[in-house]
Design an enzyme around this catalytic site. Sequence first.
Site, PDB file in Angstrom:
ATOM      1  N   PRO A 105      38.244  37.559  40.165  1.00 27.34           N
ATOM      2  CA  PRO A 105      37.404  37.266  41.182  1.00 27.34           C
ATOM      3  C   PRO A 105      38.179  37.013  42.514  1.00 27.34           C
ATOM      4  CG  PRO A 105      36.983  35.388  40.149  1.00 27.34           C
ATOM      5  CD  PRO A 105      38.387  35.915  39.481  1.00 27.34           C
ATOM      6  N   ASN A 106      37.421  38.655  43.544  1.00 26.03           N
ATOM      7  CA  ASN A 106      37.735  38.412  44.700  1.00 26.03           C
ATOM      8  C   ASN A 106      39.451  39.352  44.489  1.00 26.03           C
ATOM      9  OD1 ASN A 106      36.001  36.844  45.905  1.00 26.03           O
ATOM     10  ND2 ASN A 106      36.368  35.330  45.119  1.00 26.03           N
ATOM     11  N   ARG A 117      41.819  40.001  52.614  1.00 22.53           N
ATOM     12  CA  ARG A 117      41.083  37.915  52.408  1.00 22.53           C
ATOM     13  C   ARG A 117      42.481  37.686  52.754  1.00 22.53           C
ATOM     14  NH1 ARG A 117      41.615  36.763  46.187  1.00 22.53           N
ATOM     15  NH2 ARG A 117      40.870  34.554  46.370  1.00 22.53           N
ATOM     16  N   TYR A 169      47.794  35.352  51.134  1.00 23.90           N
ATOM     17  CA  TYR A 169      47.794  37.033  50.320  1.00 23.90           C
ATOM     18  C   TYR A 169      48.703  38.196  50.467  1.00 23.90           C
ATOM     19  CZ  TYR A 169      44.465  33.854  47.188  1.00 23.90           C
ATOM     20  OH  TYR A 169      43.975  32.136  47.286  1.00 23.90           O
ATOM     21  N   ASN A 208      45.744  37.671  36.286  1.00 26.54           N
ATOM     22  CA  ASN A 208      46.320  37.161  37.425  1.00 26.54           C
ATOM     23  C   ASN A 208      44.506  36.454  37.327  1.00 26.54           C
ATOM     24  OD1 ASN A 208      45.716  35.205  40.084  1.00 26.54           O
ATOM     25  ND2 ASN A 208      46.588  37.135  41.077  1.00 26.54           N
ATOM     26  N   ALA A 225      40.543  32.775  40.815  1.00 24.91           N
ATOM     27  CA  ALA A 225      40.049  31.573  40.520  1.00 24.91           C
ATOM     28  C   ALA A 225      39.410  31.634  39.171  1.00 24.91           C
ATOM     29  CB  ALA A 225      38.334  31.684  41.531  1.00 24.91           C
ATOM     30  N   GLU A 240      51.623  35.029  32.919  1.00 20.79           N
ATOM     31  CA  GLU A 240      49.904  34.724  33.583  1.00 20.79           C
ATOM     32  C   GLU A 240      50.710  34.275  35.476  1.00 20.79           C
ATOM     33  OE1 GLU A 240      49.065  30.243  33.726  1.00 20.79           O
ATOM     34  OE2 GLU A 240      48.473  30.422  35.127  1.00 20.79           O
ATOM     35  N   HIS A 283      50.476  34.734  39.662  1.00 16.80           N
ATOM     36  CA  HIS A 283      49.609  34.251  41.145  1.00 16.80           C
ATOM     37  C   HIS A 283      50.189  34.194  42.185  1.00 16.80           C
ATOM     38  CE1 HIS A 283      46.871  31.478  38.974  1.00 16.80           C
ATOM     39  NE2 HIS A 283      47.997  31.698  38.290  1.00 16.80           N
ATOM     40  N   ARG A 306      48.711  24.310  47.744  1.00 12.58           N
ATOM     41  CA  ARG A 306      47.735  24.697  48.613  1.00 12.58           C
ATOM     42  C   ARG A 306      46.886  23.189  47.979  1.00 12.58           C
ATOM     43  NH1 ARG A 306      45.844  30.510  47.355  1.00 12.58           N
ATOM     44  NH2 ARG A 306      44.122  29.459  48.285  1.00 12.58           N
TER      45      ARG A 306
HETATM   46  C1  DQA Z   1      45.508  33.034  43.195  1.00 12.00           C
HETATM   47  C2  DQA Z   1      45.933  31.785  43.247  1.00 12.00           C
HETATM   48  C3  DQA Z   1      44.224  31.254  42.976  1.00 12.00           C
HETATM   49  O1  DQA Z   1      43.283  29.509  43.183  1.00 12.00           O
HETATM   50  C4  DQA Z   1      42.730  31.796  44.170  1.00 12.00           C
HETATM   51  O2  DQA Z   1      41.519  30.928  43.371  1.00 12.00           O
HETATM   52  C5  DQA Z   1      42.781  33.429  43.993  1.00 12.00           C
HETATM   53  C6  DQA Z   1      44.479  33.582  43.801  1.00 12.00           C
HETATM   54  C7  DQA Z   1      46.839  33.922  43.305  1.00 12.00           C
HETATM   55  O3  DQA Z   1      46.946  34.717  43.136  1.00 12.00           O
HETATM   56  O4  DQA Z   1      47.344  33.353  44.272  1.00 12.00           O
HETATM   57  O5  DQA Z   1      41.978  33.871  43.931  1.00 12.00           O
HETATM   58  O6  DQA Z   1      45.449  33.680  41.827  1.00 12.00           O
END
Ligand code: DQA
Length: 154
Positions: A11-12, A19, A24, A75, A78, A99, A101, A108
């Site tokens: 998501p997002n 964003r 990011y 990825n 959240a 995985e 990120h 963080r």
């Molecule tokens: C994320 C890190 C997560 O904590 C966050 O909720 C994201 C992006 C990252 O790519 O750094 O949406 O997965």
Amino acid sequence: MSRIVVILNGPNLNLLGKREPEIYGHETLADVEAECRRMGAELKLAIEFHQSNREYEIIDWIHGCRGRAAGIVINPAAFTHTSVAILDALNAFDGPIVEVHISNVHRREEFRRHSFVSAVASGVIVGCGTEGYTLALRRIATLIGEGKRESGRG
Ligand code: DQA
């Protein structure tokens, strides 16, 4: 043997580039996909690339990898920190899982330090920006070459 690698984004991440760019970066998800396709061509991997804001859709894509894909790059955004359902789906997949990120989740908020997905991942790439995706593809190619699911798990 399959050379399909499925790249899944949670998501997002559709808002990547717009964003919180201080966290990011400025690259969009389309830029990331293009980079992954370039790297996939170099590594002779067939790339499938998806993003969803819906947990069930990500689970369905993971199910679709069973018996078909050679590896998964994920990825979960959240959902990383909340989703036992995604962990269970990944546990039902046989190939290597990396995985990713984009941000360094360890620098963080405390709640970002725990990942359900890391328990099943062959490897985790954190805080390397969007370059983490192509690093993950290189790792998957190595693991496919070795015919292994994991390095150092179990
Ligand atoms: C994320 C890190 C997560 O904590 C966050 O909720 C994201 C992006 C990252 O790519 O750094 O949406 O997965």
